[in-house]
Design a protein around this motif. Sequence first.
Motif, PDB file in Angstrom:
ATOM      1  N   ASN A 167      50.191  44.162  27.448  1.00  0.00           N
ATOM      2  CA  ASN A 167      49.287  44.676  26.414  1.00  0.00           C
ATOM      3  C   ASN A 167      48.171  45.488  27.067  1.00  0.00           C
ATOM      4  O   ASN A 167      47.646  45.107  28.098  1.00  0.00           O
ATOM      5  CB  ASN A 167      48.633  43.527  25.636  1.00  0.00           C
ATOM      6  CG  ASN A 167      49.634  42.770  24.797  1.00  0.00           C
ATOM      7  OD1 ASN A 167      49.607  41.561  24.740  1.00  0.00           O
ATOM      8  ND2 ASN A 167      50.522  43.484  24.146  1.00  0.00           N
ATOM      9  N   GLY A 209      54.590  54.734  14.080  1.00  0.00           N
ATOM     10  CA  GLY A 209      53.536  53.998  14.769  1.00  0.00           C
ATOM     11  C   GLY A 209      53.504  52.537  14.370  1.00  0.00           C
ATOM     12  O   GLY A 209      54.463  52.010  13.794  1.00  0.00           O
ATOM     13  N   HIS A 210      52.378  51.881  14.662  1.00  0.00           N
ATOM     14  CA  HIS A 210      52.219  50.468  14.300  1.00  0.00           C
ATOM     15  C   HIS A 210      52.253  50.291  12.781  1.00  0.00           C
ATOM     16  O   HIS A 210      52.793  49.326  12.277  1.00  0.00           O
ATOM     17  CB  HIS A 210      50.882  49.945  14.841  1.00  0.00           C
ATOM     18  CG  HIS A 210      50.898  49.717  16.303  1.00  0.00           C
ATOM     19  ND1 HIS A 210      51.074  48.484  16.850  1.00  0.00           N
ATOM     20  CD2 HIS A 210      50.779  50.556  17.333  1.00  0.00           C
ATOM     21  CE1 HIS A 210      51.061  48.575  18.165  1.00  0.00           C
ATOM     22  NE2 HIS A 210      50.879  49.830  18.486  1.00  0.00           N
ATOM     23  N   ARG A 231      42.636  56.946  26.832  1.00  0.00           N
ATOM     24  CA  ARG A 231      42.278  56.374  25.536  1.00  0.00           C
ATOM     25  C   ARG A 231      40.773  56.148  25.525  1.00  0.00           C
ATOM     26  O   ARG A 231      40.235  55.497  26.416  1.00  0.00           O
ATOM     27  CB  ARG A 231      43.021  55.064  25.324  1.00  0.00           C
ATOM     28  CG  ARG A 231      42.587  54.361  24.059  1.00  0.00           C
ATOM     29  CD  ARG A 231      43.655  53.400  23.579  1.00  0.00           C
ATOM     30  NE  ARG A 231      43.143  52.624  22.455  1.00  0.00           N
ATOM     31  CZ  ARG A 231      43.395  52.901  21.188  1.00  0.00           C
ATOM     32  NH1 ARG A 231      44.138  53.926  20.881  1.00  0.00           N
ATOM     33  NH2 ARG A 231      42.913  52.151  20.224  1.00  0.00           N
ATOM     34  N   LYS A 269      50.917  51.924  26.420  1.00  0.00           N
ATOM     35  CA  LYS A 269      52.198  52.350  25.829  1.00  0.00           C
ATOM     36  C   LYS A 269      51.967  53.157  24.562  1.00  0.00           C
ATOM     37  O   LYS A 269      52.563  54.220  24.371  1.00  0.00           O
ATOM     38  CB  LYS A 269      53.070  51.125  25.500  1.00  0.00           C
ATOM     39  CG  LYS A 269      53.463  50.299  26.704  1.00  0.00           C
ATOM     40  CD  LYS A 269      54.456  49.213  26.332  1.00  0.00           C
ATOM     41  CE  LYS A 269      53.861  48.140  25.450  1.00  0.00           C
ATOM     42  NZ  LYS A 269      52.771  47.372  26.069  1.00  0.00           N
ATOM     43  N   THR A 270      51.092  52.638  23.695  1.00  0.00           N
ATOM     44  CA  THR A 270      50.818  53.344  22.440  1.00  0.00           C
ATOM     45  C   THR A 270      50.214  54.716  22.707  1.00  0.00           C
ATOM     46  O   THR A 270      50.615  55.720  22.099  1.00  0.00           O
ATOM     47  CB  THR A 270      49.864  52.500  21.572  1.00  0.00           C
ATOM     48  OG1 THR A 270      50.525  51.296  21.224  1.00  0.00           O
ATOM     49  CG2 THR A 270      49.478  53.242  20.310  1.00  0.00           C
ATOM     50  N   THR A 271      49.251  54.767  23.645  1.00  0.00           N
ATOM     51  CA  THR A 271      48.617  56.040  23.980  1.00  0.00           C
ATOM     52  C   THR A 271      49.654  57.026  24.510  1.00  0.00           C
ATOM     53  O   THR A 271      49.644  58.210  24.152  1.00  0.00           O
ATOM     54  CB  THR A 271      47.530  55.799  25.042  1.00  0.00           C
ATOM     55  OG1 THR A 271      46.708  54.729  24.614  1.00  0.00           O
ATOM     56  CG2 THR A 271      46.690  57.043  25.250  1.00  0.00           C
ATOM     57  N   ASP A 319      56.856  53.010  18.162  1.00  0.00           N
ATOM     58  CA  ASP A 319      55.918  52.092  18.793  1.00  0.00           C
ATOM     59  C   ASP A 319      56.113  50.703  18.193  1.00  0.00           C
ATOM     60  O   ASP A 319      55.876  50.505  17.009  1.00  0.00           O
ATOM     61  CB  ASP A 319      54.497  52.615  18.520  1.00  0.00           C
ATOM     62  CG  ASP A 319      53.491  51.977  19.442  1.00  0.00           C
ATOM     63  OD1 ASP A 319      53.899  51.150  20.262  1.00  0.00           O
ATOM     64  OD2 ASP A 319      52.303  52.318  19.323  1.00  0.00           O
ATOM     65  N   GLU A 320      56.533  49.752  19.007  1.00  0.00           N
ATOM     66  CA  GLU A 320      56.725  48.359  18.562  1.00  0.00           C
ATOM     67  C   GLU A 320      57.513  48.289  17.254  1.00  0.00           C
ATOM     68  O   GLU A 320      57.031  47.737  16.257  1.00  0.00           O
ATOM     69  CB  GLU A 320      55.351  47.692  18.352  1.00  0.00           C
ATOM     70  CG  GLU A 320      54.486  47.692  19.574  1.00  0.00           C
ATOM     71  CD  GLU A 320      54.748  46.492  20.483  1.00  0.00           C
ATOM     72  OE1 GLU A 320      55.692  45.733  20.191  1.00  0.00           O
ATOM     73  OE2 GLU A 320      54.040  46.342  21.478  1.00  0.00           O
ATOM     74  N   ARG A 340      51.745  58.246  21.560  1.00  0.00           N
ATOM     75  CA  ARG A 340      50.992  59.182  20.709  1.00  0.00           C
ATOM     76  C   ARG A 340      50.861  60.538  21.391  1.00  0.00           C
ATOM     77  O   ARG A 340      50.847  61.572  20.728  1.00  0.00           O
ATOM     78  CB  ARG A 340      49.600  58.616  20.388  1.00  0.00           C
ATOM     79  CG  ARG A 340      49.640  57.468  19.395  1.00  0.00           C
ATOM     80  CD  ARG A 340      48.243  56.949  19.112  1.00  0.00           C
ATOM     81  NE  ARG A 340      47.444  57.893  18.349  1.00  0.00           N
ATOM     82  CZ  ARG A 340      47.427  57.966  17.024  1.00  0.00           C
ATOM     83  NH1 ARG A 340      48.182  57.152  16.325  1.00  0.00           N
ATOM     84  NH2 ARG A 340      46.673  58.838  16.410  1.00  0.00           N
TER      85      ARG A 340
END
Lengths: 218, 205
Positions: B37, B70-71, B12, B41-43, B141-142, B46
């Motif tokens: 956090n 996504g978010h 990232r 996880k998001t990366t 994601d979340e 994606r």
Amino acid sequence: MKALLIRDLRLGTRAGGGFGLGLAFFLIVVVLVPFGVGPETGRLSVIAPGILWLGALLACLLSLDRIFALDWEDGSLDLLATSPLPMEAAVSVKALAHWLTTGLPLVLAAPVLGILLSLPAQGYVPLILSLLLGTPALSVVGTFGAALTVGLKRGGLLLSLLVLPLYVPTLIFGAEAARRGAEGMDNTTPLVMLAGITCGTIALLPFASAAVLRVNLR
Amino acid sequence: MDLVVTDLAVARGGVPVLEGVGFAVAAGEALILRGPNGIGKTTLLRTVAGLQPPLAGRVGLDREAMAYAGHADGIKATLSVRENLIFWADVFATDRVDAALAAFELAALADRLAGNLSAGQKRRLGLARMVVTGRPVWVMDEPTVSLDVDAVAMFAAAVRAHLGQGGMALLATHIDLGLEEARVLDVGQFRARAPAADDFDGAFL
């Protein structure tokens, strides 16, 4: 593709879509010109084609940053990128939607504003024709600029700086075609050049815009 | 057709965050990613979704079978709830709008403008979009942010129904969904150790 077009047209014409913004700006620019250069009919009718073209170009510029910025902010762009729609198609549809909500109204408003600038009678058809051929290029080039600056905070100014130089060829041939028409001369050559520029940008730039957008989404 | 991730490294902002990530999800299975956090996880999601290229390794996934959330929900405030879903149904060429509205109890809100919904209702609309896509692999994601307890149960039921039809789900979440059958993977163990690669292009550009 049809779904995206319908959605964008719907968003553009609903509250907050900025549908009337470009038109109002065009009107104000044209109304301000006689205040700046004086109300003499002779002088106004000479500069009318150029002013109308410049006004349309600036009005078009005003709404460019909305093409992708809103979809970027609410996450739709990520979702579109992972949808079955190819990015090139999405970009082309976005450019088309921009032209339909901004370019086409400007083309239709131009003759009315031509009266304000006492455009000679023989100049109306060439003016509409040149705008009709030229404004799609403005939308497609603008979509490329919007793709370049998507995700930048307050990228609007940078977008203008990037896009305005790219608008120069369209402006030169578009205004030339309108001017020659208004003076009663043959304007086939600039019209053909204008059509060529538009066809070229429509054929090539969506691929560049899609590639840039993919990089910007990373 | 499984989702297989082998030896994946993701970055990232040019900084590697995870490396050596490997897992597999088979039809009817759900995998929950956990970790503190900023662990990536998001990366990772994606990268799995194809929005960014991996640093190393590969993602074995037919992207034509995947839907990503996504978010942000990608909701248009000036369109109604139903119009939002119809748009995605048209894009994905399905007709599951009513099923999606029912799954997240949005039928009563269908003609309301999405901009007038509460945060939790917007999230439910975003989740309903996944049902609309009809895609077998869900990458989310979340998904439970700003949902209340009832809505989380609604979501768990939707995921369970999806798995029951042979679907797969890859979720990143911090809370307990009540999905006992789902496997949990702690991505903290894959934290990247290597220093940032010498990225000439990045520095130049």
